[in-house]
Design a protein around this motif. Structure first.
Motif, PDB file in Angstrom:
ATOM      1  N   TYR A 156       0.830  -1.210   0.000  1.00 34.72           N
ATOM      2  CA  TYR A 156       0.000   0.000   0.000  1.00 34.72           C
ATOM      3  C   TYR A 156       0.865   1.261   0.000  1.00 34.72           C
ATOM      4  N   HIS A 157       0.507   2.280   0.771  1.00 40.07           N
ATOM      5  CA  HIS A 157       1.233   3.549   0.742  1.00 40.07           C
ATOM      6  C   HIS A 157       2.671   3.408   1.218  1.00 40.07           C
ATOM      7  N   GLU A 158       2.924   2.429   2.086  1.00 38.14           N
ATOM      8  CA  GLU A 158       4.295   2.222   2.565  1.00 38.14           C
ATOM      9  C   GLU A 158       5.233   1.872   1.415  1.00 38.14           C
ATOM     10  N   LEU A 159       4.695   1.257   0.381  1.00 34.48           N
ATOM     11  CA  LEU A 159       5.515   0.832  -0.746  1.00 34.48           C
ATOM     12  C   LEU A 159       5.948   2.010  -1.611  1.00 34.48           C
ATOM     13  N   VAL A 160       5.063   3.006  -1.789  1.00 35.46           N
ATOM     14  CA  VAL A 160       5.357   4.105  -2.727  1.00 35.46           C
ATOM     15  C   VAL A 160       5.293   5.494  -2.091  1.00 35.46           C
ATOM     16  N   THR A 161       5.008   5.575  -0.822  1.00 32.23           N
ATOM     17  CA  THR A 161       4.797   6.807  -0.035  1.00 32.23           C
ATOM     18  C   THR A 161       3.371   7.331  -0.212  1.00 32.23           C
ATOM     19  N   ASP A 163       2.424  10.437  -0.291  1.00 34.93           N
ATOM     20  CA  ASP A 163       2.363  11.588  -1.191  1.00 34.93           C
ATOM     21  C   ASP A 163       2.149  11.159  -2.640  1.00 34.93           C
ATOM     22  N   VAL A 164       2.915  10.183  -3.094  1.00 36.23           N
ATOM     23  CA  VAL A 164       2.745   9.675  -4.457  1.00 36.23           C
ATOM     24  C   VAL A 164       1.438   8.907  -4.562  1.00 36.23           C
ATOM     25  N   ASN A 165       1.066   8.219  -3.517  1.00 35.63           N
ATOM     26  CA  ASN A 165      -0.234   7.564  -3.353  1.00 35.63           C
ATOM     27  C   ASN A 165      -0.334   6.216  -4.079  1.00 35.63           C
TER      28      ASN A 165
END
Length: 428
Positions: A156-161, A163-165
């Protein structure tokens, strides 16, 4: 001397025309390939592409494509909303982000349409760029895992940050995935890329995009004359990938509660159902809204505001409805946040159609709806697989995300909207 002057002038004009042609193509490729990067980089590339387009402008190429007028009208309507906005400061701050809805269509107005070969080049380089980002994020997650031992870095967001979402990246990657899926050659290399991109989509855990990807993949593969061996390979690989990530993936789906009553978790939190989200008069800080229930609650808030406020035609103003949503959150006593959690009062409608209606009224809603209808109609009419995929992804995503209220989302949507619909007749 005059002959030499005329000759040099001809050579100069020819070079400029050539530069215009190549710079427009190169600039657009860099524009769509840098969407996940820092916004400043993407903005600089757009400005540079516009500059070279204007310097080498040839009026022969000037052609207004009626479908591309819609994002331009949308931008000017957002600007106009400042005059009736209930939060003019928020509206004024949001307007510059929407400039891409004006500038990117303008870029297409002043250039000749891409050829079939150029379109293929754009899609190919974009897809390989997305593959590069995928590999970067996977290596980054692996390093973080080796340091922390926390498997959450792969999801989820942990994978791509944040902010990038993760949900936005899912859309970018899905386009690349379908590009490689439709390639005629079935080399081991191509199948490996398809597998990597599909796996990454599962890691991003966007239920909406995963379902769309699975359905469209099955429809596409089922429509191809593949050998039994190829079908077996696709099935086996798909089952292996799903089984490996089934625990995390199912957790995302099991988070929903479609029963008649809320269920209580071990920590005392009540998981709200969609029915309760629409009908329950008061909530408590212990009530948790999963994805579907929260969107039903937001739809309810919008319906209330539509009945109570004179917003039908013009809305509250761009980005001006947050205070009204906060008031409704207080009225329904939903969790409004603490030092560790934002709560439900500070979130937007998570639905592009509703957000456009709330902020920009019926006219704004019609402009958004017009774009998605034109986009889908042209894709089906021209039988362009990736155009149809893009159209379906956008229609579906707009139901769960306010994609056009984020700058990266606007750049992605309007870039490919113009790319696929440039110089096509208006078709509703």
């Amino acid at each position: 001397m005059q002959i030499i002057s005329v000759f040099l002038k001809y050579v100069w004009q020819s070079k400029i025309r050539h530069l215009s042609f190549d710079s427009s193509l190169t600039g657009f490729i860099f524009l769509v390939c840098t969407i996940p990067l820092a916004l400043g980089i993407n903005n600089a590339i757009l400005i540079a592409t516009l500059f070279f387009g204007l310097v080498s402008f040839n009026k022969v190429h000037l052609k207004v494509s009626y479908g591309l007028v819609f994002p331009v009208l949308f931008f000017f309507w957002t600007c106009a909303s400042y005059w009736w906005s209930i939060d003019q400061e928020a509206t004024l701050k949001a307007i510059p982000k929407g400039l891409v809805m004006l500038l990117i269509p303008f870029l297409f107005f002043i250039k000749k349409p891409f050829s079939t070969d150029q379109k293929e080049k754009v899609l190919k380089l974009y897809s390989y760029a997305m593959l590069g980002y995928v590999l970067y994020y996977l290596v980054r997650a692996l390093i973080r895992f080796l340091i922390s031992g926390d498997t959450a870095v792969f999801f989820y967001h942990e994978l791509v940050t944040l902010d990038v979402n993760a949900i936005h990246v899912s859309v970018y990657v899905a386009m690349a995935y379908f590009y490689f899926l439709k390639q005629k050659h079935n080399s081991v290399y191509n199948r490996l890329i398809v597998g990597v991109l599909f796996t990454f989509l599962l890691l991003l855990s966007s239920k909406n995009i995963i379902l769309i990807t699975l359905v469209m993949s099955l429809l596409y593969v089922g429509n191809q004359r593949l050998s039994r061996k190829m079908v077996l390979i696709y099935v086996v690989v798909g089952l292996v990938i799903l089984s490996v990530f089934s625990v995390k993936l199912m957790a995302r789906f099991q988070d929903e509660n479609f029963s008649d009553e809320s269920k209580t978790l071990e920590n005392g939190v009540h998981v709200v159902t969609p029915y309760q989200a629409w009908n329950q008069q008061k909530f408590t800080p212990n009530d948790y809204f999963p994805g579907t229930a929260f969107r039903v609650y937001q739809l309810r808030v919008f319906w209330d505001l539509l009945q109570e406020e004179p917003i039908f035609w013009k809305g509250f103003g761009l980005n001006a409805s947050y205070s009204k949503q906060f008031d409704k959150a207080v009225e329904y006593q939903v969790f409004t946040g603490n030092e560790n959690n934002r709560g439900y009062h500070a979130k937007n409608f998570h639905n592009q159609y509703i957000q456009a209606f709330s902020d920009l009224g019926f006219i704004g809603f019609i402009l958004v709806l017009g774009m998605v209808v034109i986009n889908l109609r042209n894709g089906i009419k021209d039988k362009e697989f990736l155009h149809i995929i893009f159209a379906i992804l956008m229609i579906s995503l707009f139901l769960t995300e306010t994609f056009l209220w984020r700058q990266r989302g606007m750049v992605f949507f309007v870039s490919f909207y113009c790319f696929f619909n440039h110089s096509k007749k208006l078709s509703l």
